[in-house]
Write an enzyme that holds these catalytic residues in place. Structure first.
Site, PDB file in Angstrom:
ATOM      1  N   SER A 129      55.030  23.335  40.772  1.00  0.00           N
ATOM      2  CA  SER A 129      55.896  24.352  41.372  1.00  0.00           C
ATOM      3  C   SER A 129      56.909  24.880  40.379  1.00  0.00           C
ATOM      4  O   SER A 129      57.510  25.930  40.594  1.00  0.00           O
ATOM      5  CB  SER A 129      56.689  23.730  42.516  1.00  0.00           C
ATOM      6  OG  SER A 129      55.852  23.155  43.456  1.00  0.00           O
ATOM      7  N   HIS A 150      49.305  28.030  40.949  1.00  0.00           N
ATOM      8  CA  HIS A 150      50.311  27.574  41.922  1.00  0.00           C
ATOM      9  C   HIS A 150      49.987  28.128  43.301  1.00  0.00           C
ATOM     10  O   HIS A 150      50.270  29.283  43.599  1.00  0.00           O
ATOM     11  CB  HIS A 150      51.704  28.011  41.434  1.00  0.00           C
ATOM     12  CG  HIS A 150      52.810  27.578  42.321  1.00  0.00           C
ATOM     13  ND1 HIS A 150      53.982  28.276  42.474  1.00  0.00           N
ATOM     14  CD2 HIS A 150      52.934  26.490  43.134  1.00  0.00           C
ATOM     15  CE1 HIS A 150      54.772  27.652  43.319  1.00  0.00           C
ATOM     16  NE2 HIS A 150      54.153  26.564  43.741  1.00  0.00           N
ATOM     17  N   GLU A 162      50.097  31.934  42.408  1.00  0.00           N
ATOM     18  CA  GLU A 162      50.872  32.354  41.237  1.00  0.00           C
ATOM     19  C   GLU A 162      50.141  31.781  40.014  1.00  0.00           C
ATOM     20  O   GLU A 162      49.887  30.578  39.959  1.00  0.00           O
ATOM     21  CB  GLU A 162      52.297  31.757  41.356  1.00  0.00           C
ATOM     22  CG  GLU A 162      53.371  32.506  40.646  1.00  0.00           C
ATOM     23  CD  GLU A 162      54.766  31.900  40.922  1.00  0.00           C
ATOM     24  OE1 GLU A 162      54.865  30.734  41.343  1.00  0.00           O
ATOM     25  OE2 GLU A 162      55.744  32.611  40.667  1.00  0.00           O
ATOM     26  N   ASN A 200      59.540  29.778  43.131  1.00  0.00           N
ATOM     27  CA  ASN A 200      60.572  28.765  43.405  1.00  0.00           C
ATOM     28  C   ASN A 200      61.922  29.088  42.765  1.00  0.00           C
ATOM     29  O   ASN A 200      62.944  28.572  43.196  1.00  0.00           O
ATOM     30  CB  ASN A 200      60.072  27.381  42.997  1.00  0.00           C
ATOM     31  CG  ASN A 200      59.122  26.855  44.049  1.00  0.00           C
ATOM     32  OD1 ASN A 200      59.481  26.769  45.219  1.00  0.00           O
ATOM     33  ND2 ASN A 200      57.907  26.561  43.662  1.00  0.00           N
TER      34      ASN A 200
END
Ligand code: NAD
Length: 293
Positions: A129, A150, A162, A200
């Site tokens: 992450s 991701h 991602e 994130n």
């Protein structure tokens, strides 16, 4: 369901290994198997592996109940996921997706082992992450074939992947992984290798701020979540979302943002630390900010 079941559409990847059968790993395995790949799902903790398989079975049954899959397709997808407790079983995979805990040392060890046992052409992807893809890749001799992939939670339902290139990730690796992401029904979006990437970097400060609001008594947990759901049209409140992600995972990501970007705006809320210390890790533990018993 992301892609037609049994359609052999997992891009060029027919043999996929997923390492870690927790919240993310089991969903990633289900998604590749649903697109027709043969998947080995590996976890060193046997009960975690069993729980991961049970989650896949339950999720496929739900798709079948809702008429998105036939019962026979659900069964054949489930049969394509082979459980294992040893990394050795990743040795014939064309693509490995790692989804173990969010700790650099643990990921580096897994990647060094995968590098030693898989064929040179195998692409090693990480579902991290927030951790540097470049730092993970440096534990291998194939940094050009290491990439961030991701996925979002819950993987079978969420459209985004991602894609993060490390310093040495090649164009060929990126193109293959982008194509494979599309083939399993996801929408790939590229981001650069900086702490937390895009998702994130933007999400975690908001979740952390919600925990500060709770700690400081600005509002109750229900009120905080309701404000964000009804006021901002978020499908889930931030505290319920933190529970879904896992409070330990949120804390690990915030630590990476804090140390990697060196800015105190990313400091984890003391209440988040206290929840993790108490074992209130969220939905997966049966209790977090809310109770799930
Ligand atoms: P989790 O704690 O639910 O699962 C991790 C699993 O890895 C556990 O079952 C553990 O037994 C296993 N494991 C640990 N060391 C291992 C090893 N050496 N070999 C094999 N298995 C091992 O964690 P998670 O929430 O699934 O997160 C996994 C990764 O995905 C992390 O990097 C996390 O940051 C990332 N991620 C999490 C979310 C989320 O919403 N939880 C979303 C996107 C990405």
């Amino acid at each position: 369901m992301s892609a037609a079941p049994g359609s052999n559409a997992a891009g060029a990847f027919q043999r996929v290994a997923v390492v870690g059968a927790g919240t993310m790993g089991n969903g990633i395995a289900q998604t590749f198997a649903s697109a027709g790949a043969e998947v080995v799902l590996i976890d060193v903790v046997e009960p975690a592996l069993k729980k991961g398989l049970a989650t896949i079975e339950k999720s496929l049954a739900k798709f079948a109940e809702r008429g998105k899959l036939s019962a026979a397709d659900a069964q054949s997808i489930f049969a394509r996921v082979k459980p294992s407790t040893t990394l050795q079983d990743a040795k014939s995979a064309e693509l490995v997706v790692e989804a173990v805990v969010e700790r650099l040392e643990v990921k580096r060890k897994v990647f060094a082992e995968l590098d030693a046992l898989t064929p040179a052409a195998t692409i090693l992807a990480t579902n991290t992450s927030s951790i540097s893809i470049t730092a993970i890749a440096a534990s291998t001799q194939r940094a050009d074939r290491v990439i961030g992939m991701h996925f979002m939670n819950p993987v079978p339902l969420m459209a985004l992947v991602e894609i993060i290139r490390g310093q040495e990730t090649s164009d060929a690796t990126t193109q293959r992984v982008v194509a494979a992401s599309k083939a399993i029904g996801k929408t790939p979006v590229e981001a650069s290798d900086y702490p937390g990437f895009v998702s994130n970097r933007v999400l975690m400060p908001m979740l952390n701020e919600a925990v500060f609001c709770l700690m400081e008594g600005v509002a109750t947990k229900e009120a905080i979540d309701t404000v964000m759901r009804l006021g901002m049209n978020h499908p889930m409140g931030p505290l319920a979302l933190a529970d879904l992600i896992g409070l330990d995972v949120c804390l690990d990501i915030l630590e990476v943002l804090h140390s990697g970007l060196g800015d105190d705006k990313y400091r984890p809320c003391p209440l988040l630390r206290r929840m993790v210390a108490a074992g209130r890790l969220g939905k997966k533990a049966g209790k977090g900010f809310y109770d799930y018993a």
